[in-house]
Scaffold this active site. Structure first.
Site, PDB file in Angstrom:
ATOM      1  N   SER A 131       0.724  -1.250  -0.172  1.00 55.35           N
ATOM      2  CA  SER A 131       0.118   0.143   0.101  1.00 55.35           C
ATOM      3  C   SER A 131       0.757   1.232  -0.121  1.00 55.35           C
ATOM      4  O   SER A 131       1.805   1.270   0.586  1.00 55.35           O
ATOM      5  CB  SER A 131      -0.940   0.191   1.327  1.00 55.35           C
ATOM      6  OG  SER A 131      -1.437  -1.112   1.264  1.00 55.35           O
ATOM      7  N   GLU A 246      -2.394 -14.600   0.882  1.00 58.76           N
ATOM      8  CA  GLU A 246      -2.916 -14.009   2.088  1.00 58.76           C
ATOM      9  C   GLU A 246      -4.094 -14.240   2.561  1.00 58.76           C
ATOM     10  O   GLU A 246      -4.626 -14.778   3.412  1.00 58.76           O
ATOM     11  CB  GLU A 246      -2.569 -12.418   1.693  1.00 58.76           C
ATOM     12  CG  GLU A 246      -2.893 -11.729   3.035  1.00 58.76           C
ATOM     13  CD  GLU A 246      -2.525 -10.197   2.793  1.00 58.76           C
ATOM     14  OE1 GLU A 246      -2.923  -9.890   1.750  1.00 58.76           O
ATOM     15  OE2 GLU A 246      -2.594  -9.378   3.864  1.00 58.76           O
ATOM     16  N   GLU A 374     -15.776  -4.253   0.885  1.00 63.79           N
ATOM     17  CA  GLU A 374     -16.345  -3.889  -0.800  1.00 63.79           C
ATOM     18  C   GLU A 374     -15.528  -4.402  -1.878  1.00 63.79           C
ATOM     19  O   GLU A 374     -16.114  -4.973  -2.333  1.00 63.79           O
ATOM     20  CB  GLU A 374     -16.193  -2.225  -0.744  1.00 63.79           C
ATOM     21  CG  GLU A 374     -17.059  -1.328   0.284  1.00 63.79           C
ATOM     22  CD  GLU A 374     -16.422  -1.496   1.581  1.00 63.79           C
ATOM     23  OE1 GLU A 374     -15.281  -1.824   1.989  1.00 63.79           O
ATOM     24  OE2 GLU A 374     -17.200  -0.673   2.486  1.00 63.79           O
TER      25      GLU A 374
HETATM   26  C1  FAD Z   1      -4.596  -2.829  10.217  1.00 61.35           C
HETATM   27  C2  FAD Z   1      -4.205  -2.628   8.721  1.00 61.35           C
HETATM   28  C3  FAD Z   1      -2.979  -3.244   8.755  1.00 61.35           C
HETATM   29  C4  FAD Z   1      -2.523  -3.152   7.409  1.00 61.35           C
HETATM   30  N1  FAD Z   1      -1.268  -3.717   6.798  1.00 61.35           N
HETATM   31  C5  FAD Z   1      -0.716  -3.560   5.531  1.00 61.35           C
HETATM   32  C6  FAD Z   1       0.433  -4.156   5.226  1.00 61.35           C
HETATM   33  O1  FAD Z   1       1.315  -4.933   5.959  1.00 61.35           O
HETATM   34  N2  FAD Z   1       0.915  -3.938   3.839  1.00 61.35           N
HETATM   35  C7  FAD Z   1       0.245  -3.132   2.957  1.00 61.35           C
HETATM   36  O2  FAD Z   1       0.746  -3.068   1.877  1.00 61.35           O
HETATM   37  N3  FAD Z   1      -0.856  -2.532   3.400  1.00 61.35           N
HETATM   38  C8  FAD Z   1      -1.549  -2.805   4.595  1.00 61.35           C
HETATM   39  N4  FAD Z   1      -2.773  -2.245   4.926  1.00 61.35           N
HETATM   40  C9  FAD Z   1      -3.295  -1.571   3.866  1.00 61.35           C
HETATM   41  C10 FAD Z   1      -4.523  -2.011   3.434  1.00 61.35           C
HETATM   42  O3  FAD Z   1      -4.410  -3.022   2.626  1.00 61.35           O
HETATM   43  C11 FAD Z   1      -5.374  -0.773   2.746  1.00 61.35           C
HETATM   44  O4  FAD Z   1      -5.585   0.107   3.794  1.00 61.35           O
HETATM   45  C12 FAD Z   1      -6.623  -1.225   1.862  1.00 61.35           C
HETATM   46  O5  FAD Z   1      -6.110  -1.966   0.849  1.00 61.35           O
HETATM   47  C13 FAD Z   1      -7.448  -0.018   1.574  1.00 61.35           C
HETATM   48  O6  FAD Z   1      -6.700   0.609   0.802  1.00 61.35           O
HETATM   49  P1  FAD Z   1      -7.024   2.449   1.069  1.00 61.35           P
HETATM   50  O7  FAD Z   1      -6.816   2.417   2.668  1.00 61.35           O
HETATM   51  O8  FAD Z   1      -5.806   2.906   0.159  1.00 61.35           O
HETATM   52  O9  FAD Z   1      -8.519   2.519   0.883  1.00 61.35           O
HETATM   53  P2  FAD Z   1      -9.330   3.130  -0.611  1.00 61.35           P
HETATM   54  O10 FAD Z   1      -8.657   2.359  -1.560  1.00 61.35           O
HETATM   55  O11 FAD Z   1      -8.713   4.598  -0.756  1.00 61.35           O
HETATM   56  O12 FAD Z   1     -10.710   2.926  -0.316  1.00 61.35           O
HETATM   57  C14 FAD Z   1     -11.594   3.657   0.657  1.00 61.35           C
HETATM   58  C15 FAD Z   1     -12.793   3.057   0.580  1.00 61.35           C
HETATM   59  O13 FAD Z   1     -13.438   3.129  -0.662  1.00 61.35           O
HETATM   60  C16 FAD Z   1     -13.750   1.649  -0.748  1.00 61.35           C
HETATM   61  N5  FAD Z   1     -13.372   1.276  -2.285  1.00 61.35           N
HETATM   62  C17 FAD Z   1     -12.345   1.663  -3.046  1.00 61.35           C
HETATM   63  N6  FAD Z   1     -12.614   1.212  -4.377  1.00 61.35           N
HETATM   64  C18 FAD Z   1     -13.843   0.746  -4.326  1.00 61.35           C
HETATM   65  C19 FAD Z   1     -14.375  -0.054  -5.466  1.00 61.35           C
HETATM   66  N7  FAD Z   1     -13.753  -0.409  -6.764  1.00 61.35           N
HETATM   67  N8  FAD Z   1     -15.539  -0.707  -5.318  1.00 61.35           N
HETATM   68  C20 FAD Z   1     -16.282  -0.342  -3.961  1.00 61.35           C
HETATM   69  N9  FAD Z   1     -15.569   0.228  -3.089  1.00 61.35           N
HETATM   70  C21 FAD Z   1     -14.359   0.688  -3.305  1.00 61.35           C
HETATM   71  C22 FAD Z   1     -12.824   0.815  -0.124  1.00 61.35           C
HETATM   72  O14 FAD Z   1     -13.470  -0.458   0.092  1.00 61.35           O
HETATM   73  C23 FAD Z   1     -12.949   1.529   1.103  1.00 61.35           C
HETATM   74  O15 FAD Z   1     -14.144   1.420   2.028  1.00 61.35           O
HETATM   75  C24 FAD Z   1      -3.243  -2.199   6.310  1.00 61.35           C
HETATM   76  C25 FAD Z   1      -4.619  -1.624   6.671  1.00 61.35           C
HETATM   77  C26 FAD Z   1      -4.843  -1.872   7.923  1.00 61.35           C
HETATM   78  C27 FAD Z   1      -6.140  -1.139   8.339  1.00 61.35           C
END
Ligand code: FAD
Length: 391
Positions: A131, A246, A374
């Site tokens: 991410s 994963e 989602e």
């Molecule tokens: C506790 C925790 C541990 C984590 N550990 C890691 C890690 O070790 N390594 C790593 O790389 N990442 C990690 N992450 C990151 C995690 O994988 C991302 O937060 C996640 O993939 C969501 O991405 P974003 O935060 O950019 O949200 P966004 O992608 O910006 O999403 C925001 C919201 O919009 C919704 N959304 C986005 N696109 C769509 C779509 N096409 N259709 C419907 N809804 C949509 C999402 O579901 C979400 O509700 C971690 C996150 C958490 C909370």
């Protein structure tokens, strides 16, 4: 699938029970110990080493890579028995569940020889650098840049939410190696030593109070080309394999923790008085506890279904997305019910060692990490139900 244990599975279970009885750490840290507490992490490293030395690390990995070549049923028995024995969690989860299987599938002989034994023993703790601030669900938009310089890539950019980066030795890192290619092309996956010069890690604090994930900054970080996992500019394929591993594997480990939480909730409800009687006598509390028990059983069965599909095809399927969606929503329900059954006590950090206040807050991240609910629903809709794309 026959769920009755065969004589050899019973033998496996008894051997494991005997080993656990003799080898479980006597003085375990209090439940709810923090993922960012270094003494707790040292304790977990030691436990991983004990499992490895006893021949119980990565039991479902093929024997040639140091695993036990365990069957699906043995894998399920293993998880069950750890839960029953109240065993500590596995610190090397990202290495064991995500990185190791991907190296086995796509790594070079050198990578396999070097990393796999160290992942099993806990000598190498891994994090997952996928991410970025503007690339989470839309992971292919990542922009951390790697430029070829002789036999090294030079990396500049930033990752975010990188769990365990503050103590990880290695990172499964996604970088952009071709700026001009379409966004799913031009990505490369690098096995990156976290002790390399130019990497800085800044912990982020979660609402649970924990600092288990981080921002990671890369400034002119040099990674040898020999550390590419898969092919240069084809890292999207490697990333998908890692993400599917994963989703397919994480749920089975978490089941151990959920079972323990449910057992703790049952025990607590028997002694805690609500309206003058033990909470466990309240019909609504009983229904909620039974509901979670049922959902945990379903989780176990679905995990086995995902593993069955993995065994048949060699590739984790969309069942992993069902598991991911299910365990994350289920844990939030369990934590919510715990708050309702135990009442205001559950919010106190010195009640039951704070496991309920911590668990409730930490569970909110479950439906985000490893792919949001989602996104999982979209995958299930498209790949399992054959529905058209939503956008
Ligand atoms: C506790 C925790 C541990 C984590 N550990 C890691 C890690 O070790 N390594 C790593 O790389 N990442 C990690 N992450 C990151 C995690 O994988 C991302 O937060 C996640 O993939 C969501 O991405 P974003 O935060 O950019 O949200 P966004 O992608 O910006 O999403 C925001 C919201 O919009 C919704 N959304 C986005 N696109 C769509 C779509 N096409 N259709 C419907 N809804 C949509 C999402 O579901 C979400 O509700 C971690 C996150 C958490 C909370």
């Amino acid at each position: 699938m026959d769920l009755n244990l065969t004589p050899s599975e019973l033998q496996f279970r008894d051997e494991l029970r005997t080993w656990l009885a003799a080898n479980l750490p006597k003085n375990q840290p209090k439940p709810g110990a923090s993922e960012s507490d270094s003494a707790y992490l040292d304790f977990l490293r030691e436990w991983q080493k004990t499992l490895f030395e006893g021949g119980w690390a990565g039991i479902s990995w093929p024997k040639e890579y140091g695993g036990r070549g365990a069957t699906l049923m043995e894998q399920a028995i293993f998880q069950e028995e750890l839960a029953h024995a109240n065993a500590p969690e596995l610190i090397g989860t990202i290495g064991l569940a995500l990185v190791g299987p991907t190296i086995i599938a796509m790594g070079t002989d050198e990578q396999k020889k070097y990393h796999l034994p160290k992942i099993l023993s806990g000598e190498e703790i891994w994090c997952q650098g996928f991410s970025e601030p503007n690339a989470g669900s839309d992971l292919a938009s990542l922009s951390t840049k790697a430029v070829l310089d002789g036999d090294h890539f030079v990396i500049n950019g930033q990752k975010i939410w990188t769990s365990f980066a503050h103590f990880a030795d290695w990172c499964l890192l996604l970088v952009r190696t071709d700026q001009d290619a379409a966004k799913h092309k031009g990505i490369t996956c690098l096995l990156t030593d976290m002790h390399t010069e130019g990497i800085s890690v800044r912990p982020l604090r979660m609402m649970s109070g924990d600092s288990a994930f981080n921002e990671v900054f890369f400034t002119d970080v040099r990674v040898p080309v020999s550390q590419v996992l898969g092919k240069i500019n084809h890292g999207w394929t490697t990333a998908i394999a890692a993400l599917m591993n994963e989703r397919a594997n994480l749920g089975s480990g978490l089941q151990v923790i959920f079972k323990r939480n449910l057992e703790a909730l049952i025990a607590c409800s028997k002694t805690l008085l609500r309206n003058g009687a033990p909470a466990s006598q309240d019909p609504l509390a009983r229904q909620k506890i039974a509901q979670i028990h049922i959902e945990l059983e379903i989780l176990g069965l679905n995990t086995m279904r995902a593993l069955t599909s993995l065994k048949k095809t060699g590739i984790p399927g969309a069942e992993g997305s069902i598991s991911k969606l299910y365990w994350s929503e289920m844990n939030q329900k369990l934590q919510q019910y715990a708050q309702e059954i135990l009442g205001p006590y559950a919010q106190l950090s010195d009640f039951d060692d704070g496991i309920w206040s911590y668990g409730y807050l930490r569970a909110r991240g479950n439906t985000i990490e490893a792919g949001t609910s989602e996104i999982q629903r979209n995958i299930i809709a498209e790949r399992v139900l054959g529905l058209p794309k939503s956008y």
